[in-house]
Write a protein that holds these residues in place. Sequence first.
Motif, short mmCIF file in Angstrom:
data_model
loop_
_atom_site.label_atom_id
_atom_site.label_comp_id
_atom_site.label_asym_id
_atom_site.label_seq_id
_atom_site.Cartn_x
_atom_site.Cartn_y
_atom_site.Cartn_z
N PHE A 4 0.85 -1.20 0.00
CA PHE A 4 0.00 0.00 0.00
C PHE A 4 0.88 1.25 0.00
O PHE A 4 1.85 1.33 0.75
CB PHE A 4 -0.89 -0.01 1.24
N PRO A 5 0.55 2.24 -0.84
CA PRO A 5 1.39 3.46 -0.90
C PRO A 5 1.09 4.41 0.25
O PRO A 5 0.41 5.43 0.07
CB PRO A 5 0.99 4.06 -2.25
N TRP A 6 1.59 4.09 1.42
CA TRP A 6 1.26 4.89 2.62
C TRP A 6 1.75 6.32 2.51
O TRP A 6 1.18 7.23 3.08
CB TRP A 6 1.86 4.22 3.87
N GLU A 7 2.85 6.50 1.79
CA GLU A 7 3.34 7.85 1.55
C GLU A 7 2.81 8.31 0.20
O GLU A 7 2.60 7.49 -0.69
CB GLU A 7 4.87 7.86 1.55
N PRO A 8 2.61 9.62 0.03
CA PRO A 8 2.10 10.10 -1.26
C PRO A 8 2.99 9.66 -2.41
O PRO A 8 4.21 9.72 -2.32
CB PRO A 8 2.13 11.61 -1.09
N VAL A 9 2.37 9.22 -3.48
CA VAL A 9 3.10 8.78 -4.66
C VAL A 9 2.88 9.80 -5.77
O VAL A 9 1.73 10.11 -6.08
CB VAL A 9 2.60 7.40 -5.12
#
Lengths: 349, 48
Positions: free
Chosen positions: B28-33
Amino acid sequence: MTDLALPARVNPAPFSPDQVAAMSDAELDALPFGVICLDRDGKVLRYNLAEARLARLDRAQVLSKNFFRRIAPCTATPEFEGRVRAFFVGQQPLDRFEYLFDFKFGAQQVVVELVRVPANDRVYLLINRTRFEPPRAGLPEGFAAPLQAELAPQESQLGVQRDAAQRRSVRLDAHFFTALQQTWLKVAPRAWHGFSREWGWQWGRHAVVDLEAALLEEKTLTLRELPMREAMERVSAWASARGLGTFRFDFTHARDGIFGIELARSALGEAVGPADTPRCGLIEGFMEAVFDHLSQRLLVVRELRCCAQGFDACVFVVASEKRKAALEPVLAKGVESVAAVAEALRAAR
Amino acid sequence: MLPAEPLRSVCVGLLDERVLVQDYFDAFPWEPVPDADWTAEAFLQALE
């Protein structure tokens, strides 16, 4: 008026057996495996939630009783009790062996780890279940562990009720929430939200133990080993079975690093409304504990809109705790949907 | 390569019998992508 000062949550350190004696009861209760602390005579000094759940015994009825004689006679053998007694006179910090627990409702294959404490006046038993089997036939009378009903006979006549896992249960109507919130608003109005979130988080940690124990008994798997759909369904079913409402999970905004939770017919929200602002702090904390566990990360859950405000359903957004600083100003604007949060977070970058 | 636009349906579609909880949340892209870096294919590759 009183504000509530709650310590920030931190990622727990990986479990280490030599730290078990220093853990608080709340920390022991969050562990997904059994922990029992015995003194040299075999008296139960500590007994965690997972052990109580999997042994289907009430901790209140177990503490202070002799483990080998009253709680688990199946361990009064040279292979178990003898090993524990030998451990007390030995020097090694740890010992490990396999054993078969016999309960009247089934047998459980376990791996036991014995952990010494510095004073050597007590021992910690870490119990990992590896297999569940039907009850063994032909056991001698009194060998299998007693049922909860045998530890506390006739308790139902004293108003004690238990669920299928023999946990004491209390049936309350939703006015319990109403009364609790009204009390807090009277004595510490600014503390209600923080209190209810923390209460929900502690409750969620207990729910996780229950969810994991049920899954272990059924499939010998952990929640993280389940397909997403099944895990989400189990979480929702757990809440629905307790009358809390129905959860739906929305991962359509994964690209923004957030996801949504919708709670239809929140028992809490309906009990504490009407209100101008979201009221389901208890659910925020509960879901933080559940998804902290599932993701193995610290997350933050915030309610965007609440049935207490007159909305059809309560909607929550979930993000990494590291994005809390970015999330709070967005929430302060009163956004009411996960899509709006995603858009605002994108615009703020 | 998967088209970018049906990404939302891809993410929803991942909630099926194929993807385990641990794999989903680990990927899951927990940090902004950055948008340019975000493709359904990248997410799927992370899940493999």
